[in-house]
Design an enzyme around this catalytic site. Sequence first.
Site, short mmCIF file in Angstrom:
data_model
loop_
_atom_site.label_atom_id
_atom_site.label_comp_id
_atom_site.label_asym_id
_atom_site.label_seq_id
_atom_site.Cartn_x
_atom_site.Cartn_y
_atom_site.Cartn_z
N LYS A 170 114.61 73.10 31.50
CA LYS A 170 114.51 74.65 31.98
C LYS A 170 115.65 75.06 32.38
O LYS A 170 116.17 74.60 33.52
CB LYS A 170 113.19 74.78 32.92
CG LYS A 170 112.87 76.18 33.11
CD LYS A 170 112.17 76.64 34.08
CE LYS A 170 113.02 76.82 35.39
NZ LYS A 170 113.85 77.88 35.51
N GLU A 191 119.80 66.31 42.76
CA GLU A 191 121.18 66.70 43.10
C GLU A 191 121.14 68.19 43.83
O GLU A 191 120.81 69.14 43.08
CB GLU A 191 121.83 66.74 41.76
CG GLU A 191 123.37 66.48 42.17
CD GLU A 191 124.21 67.84 42.36
OE1 GLU A 191 124.06 68.21 43.56
OE2 GLU A 191 124.53 68.69 41.35
N CYS A 215 127.87 73.35 44.36
CA CYS A 215 127.21 72.44 45.38
C CYS A 215 128.16 71.74 46.16
O CYS A 215 127.81 71.53 47.30
CB CYS A 215 126.12 71.77 44.72
SG CYS A 215 126.68 70.66 43.29
N GLU A 271 124.45 76.22 53.84
CA GLU A 271 125.10 76.35 52.69
C GLU A 271 125.33 77.76 52.21
O GLU A 271 124.27 78.42 52.07
CB GLU A 271 124.39 75.70 51.59
CG GLU A 271 125.33 75.56 49.96
CD GLU A 271 124.63 74.60 49.03
OE1 GLU A 271 123.15 74.85 48.99
OE2 GLU A 271 125.00 74.18 48.28
P1 NAI Z 1 116.62 77.28 42.98
O1 NAI Z 1 116.77 75.82 43.56
O2 NAI Z 1 115.55 78.01 43.42
O3 NAI Z 1 116.88 77.15 41.63
C1 NAI Z 1 117.27 76.05 40.73
C2 NAI Z 1 116.31 75.64 39.61
O4 NAI Z 1 114.97 75.41 39.96
C3 NAI Z 1 115.88 77.07 38.78
O5 NAI Z 1 116.13 76.71 37.39
C4 NAI Z 1 114.77 77.62 39.40
O6 NAI Z 1 113.94 78.25 38.13
C5 NAI Z 1 114.03 76.36 39.46
N1 NAI Z 1 112.86 76.28 40.44
C6 NAI Z 1 112.62 77.21 41.38
N2 NAI Z 1 111.58 76.94 42.06
C7 NAI Z 1 110.92 75.78 41.56
C8 NAI Z 1 109.96 75.04 41.67
N3 NAI Z 1 109.23 75.37 42.62
N4 NAI Z 1 109.51 73.88 40.80
C9 NAI Z 1 110.61 73.63 39.93
N5 NAI Z 1 111.56 74.24 39.85
C10 NAI Z 1 111.85 75.51 40.47
O7 NAI Z 1 118.22 77.87 43.52
P2 NAI Z 1 118.21 79.51 43.58
O8 NAI Z 1 116.91 80.21 44.25
O9 NAI Z 1 118.65 80.03 42.34
O10 NAI Z 1 119.41 79.56 44.62
C11 NAI Z 1 119.18 79.56 45.86
C12 NAI Z 1 120.25 78.86 46.94
O11 NAI Z 1 120.17 77.41 46.55
C13 NAI Z 1 121.55 78.95 46.73
O12 NAI Z 1 121.99 80.19 47.35
C14 NAI Z 1 122.18 77.86 46.87
O13 NAI Z 1 122.53 77.61 48.40
C15 NAI Z 1 121.36 76.86 46.50
N6 NAI Z 1 121.57 76.11 45.00
C16 NAI Z 1 122.28 75.15 45.12
C17 NAI Z 1 122.50 74.64 43.82
C18 NAI Z 1 123.49 73.31 43.91
O14 NAI Z 1 124.01 73.15 42.78
N7 NAI Z 1 123.25 72.38 44.69
C19 NAI Z 1 122.40 75.44 42.57
C20 NAI Z 1 121.64 76.57 42.80
C21 NAI Z 1 121.43 77.02 44.16
#
Ligand code: NAI
Length: 794
Positions: free
Chosen positions: A192, A266, A300, A397
Amino acid sequence: MSVATFFDEMSYGPAPEADTEARAWLARHEGKLGHFINGAFVGSASGKSFDTFEPATGKLLAKIAHGGRDDVNAAVAAARKAQGPWAKLSGHARARHLYALARLIQRHARLIAVVEALDNGKPIRETRDIDIPLAARHFYHHAGWAQLQETEFADQAPVGVVGQVIPWNFPFLMLAWKVAPALALGNSVILKPAEFTPLTALLFAELAATAGLPPGVLNVVTGEGETGALIVEHEDIDKIAFTGSTEVGRLIREKTAGSGKSLTLELGGKSPFIVFDDADIDAAVEGVVDAIWFNQGQVCCAGSRLLVQEGVAPVFHDRLKRRMETLRVGHPLDKAIDMAAIVAPVQLQRIEELVAKGVAEGASMHQPKIELPKGGSFFRPTLLTGVQPTSVVATEEIFGPVAVSMTFRTPEEAIQLANHSRYGLAASVWSETIGLALHVAAKLAAGVVWVNATNLFDASSGFGGKRESGFGREGGREGCYEYLKPKAWMGRKLRPEHGSPAPRPAAGDFAVPALDRTAKLFVGGKQARPDGNYSRPVLSPKGKVIGEVGEGNRKDIRNAVVAARGASGWSSATAHNRAQILYYIAENLSSRGTEFADRIAAMSGASAANARAEVEASIARLFSYGAWADKYEGTVHQPPLRGVALAMPEPQGVVGVICPPEAPLLGLVSLVAPLIAVGNRVVAVPSEAHPLAATDFYSVLETSDVPPGVINIVTGPAIELAKALAAHNDVDALWAFGSPELSTLVEKLSVGNLKRTFVDYGKAIDWTDRSAAEGQAFLRRAVDVKNIWIPYGE
Ligand code: NAI
């Protein structure tokens, strides 16, 4: 104006990349894209869709199918059907498929790079020169592991059907990091992509189908968090691999607890970028550009926390500010820019709010006076100086182009500040003194350390974090194991002893004056009375009281964890030294073999021969881990970049161990020995029903020169003590063997600090079977691999 004028001024003019092909691809799909399930595009069963926008303009790019339960079910069914035949293909055949995918990425590199830049808002220079070539490299590298699987991973089997949920910051690269190893090693995938950036995953699926990837091996279901949650909770998925926020990672840990799914996370970071006063300052300034303004800081492992040695701080900040003036912010398809758009208005708002908080908390803000493009989501490269280590901008972050800077005086202070974070993903160290840089690299709590460099990635080298940055590694041999499971652990059924309650004392038993002594607990190298001053009877299989042990409680666990924390010298002791002590324990156990065998027979009702065999196996296992202690070594990765990456196994720290109910001595030894062999300190809870073999073991430990605090033993109720260990934030990992309930509980309660857990869901490992209960499978789980990238050669 003449050409000469441009040469004199060196002024900047836009150099746009054409988007014709990318727009034509979208037009071919009429701006509407479905899921890719079982080798074909299908609309969402519910008919629902969501929009994906162009961050640089805010304009609609396409309508995307919203994945609901039926879509996820269909994708999982297709993946399940495809997985067996895919795994049965020879490694060579799978290697050919992966090789074909790598070639395909290269052939369509420009199209993928443009679609990615449009959908994410990142500069084409980065998608074209970094993301897409690295993605191809991942498929090539893992084609190699498929080819070698039968010889290099002969004792391992694929995990099965894998659900992969990825973020929006590197949509295509994250796809490659996840899909390439999974497919290479014989798994099938439901991927996904993030809701902000679904396009390149769909483009890849379309290309993969044309390359003859069998239907169902790779499925892409698009949707938002809700769709991710459906994948995470699906019963017929064997593993979840997630990259994204720590918040969602924690939720996924909780949801998968007790499901038997394996899990890698991760997550976020707040990575330190440490500049010593003997660093090449200009190189370090350029390093900051790559550390925090690459991909608009939406990385990240971004080097977002600058730690600068006090003496060079003024000059370093001056040069950095000057360099900031030359950064160009523009449209993603402009080939001459450094930074483009933030992925979405909601992310932009988050960045603005956090920066405002930082300023309110006293930081000084510097932003270059550059024009931002109109429309779309843009934010200037930003430097915050004079930041306090406890300030929100120093701990949270930001996930945007914002560097926060602090100063330090000594290397020890730098290490302290660097490790002052709940995260532990990456770190970057700048110094021209090799001894200093490597001294600091070894002490940083991070999964990846770059020396005089930053943000280097390669398929050959593991990537992943410590602490709340998650667990598991992606890339290299270490990453392959995340998509494999030992064949020796497959298909075992619950053994009858498991979960069976300990016999209750018969009425009147307490009157029997058979007790010579009450065993205490073993904490910090000393026998300690339990905090509650209670003890519990230990019964023979016939229900006779054969001894008493202390009834440990939460407070005893706390004391044991403090003792284990204090024994940090064990983790830095030489492997040679640890090996000697393991041999010594084995030797001392051997000299008391008969006594231990008699005790085991009396406690568990095992025959004399079986009891003797358990003692002999325990001695042999201690010798094995003594042997391994100085042979379980790191590797040197040779990525196609200047330098090498030292993949160093590091102890996880303090590990809680709930021993299996059966095999009272061998179970304890099988878990504690690999952990201490590689430098962990342990708090072990012995078999609840048969604890006396463990309490007899105290005196073996006392006579074997085991430093105080390295092995601590707390007897008592396994479930209660497991709860205390799982909830303890100073425990880094928890291994728990016994009932499925215990496994579930341990996984659920370990979410606080995202402990690494190792549980068996009641599918017992046969402790008497050396191939299942001893060796590298245990050692691998006892360490985290830190990849230290160092300059080397030309
Ligand atoms: P997120 O963690 O919500 O999204 C990442 C993925 O997880 C997306 O595909 C999303 O649809 C999915 N997701 C969301 N809720 C879920 C759930 N309950 N169960 C399974 N999958 C789920 O990240 P978001 O909201 O896009 O970004 C928010 C913050 O997260 C950013 O500001 C940043 O600080 C952090 N982030 C960190 C990343 C990293 O690589 N460490 C990558 C993206 C965001």
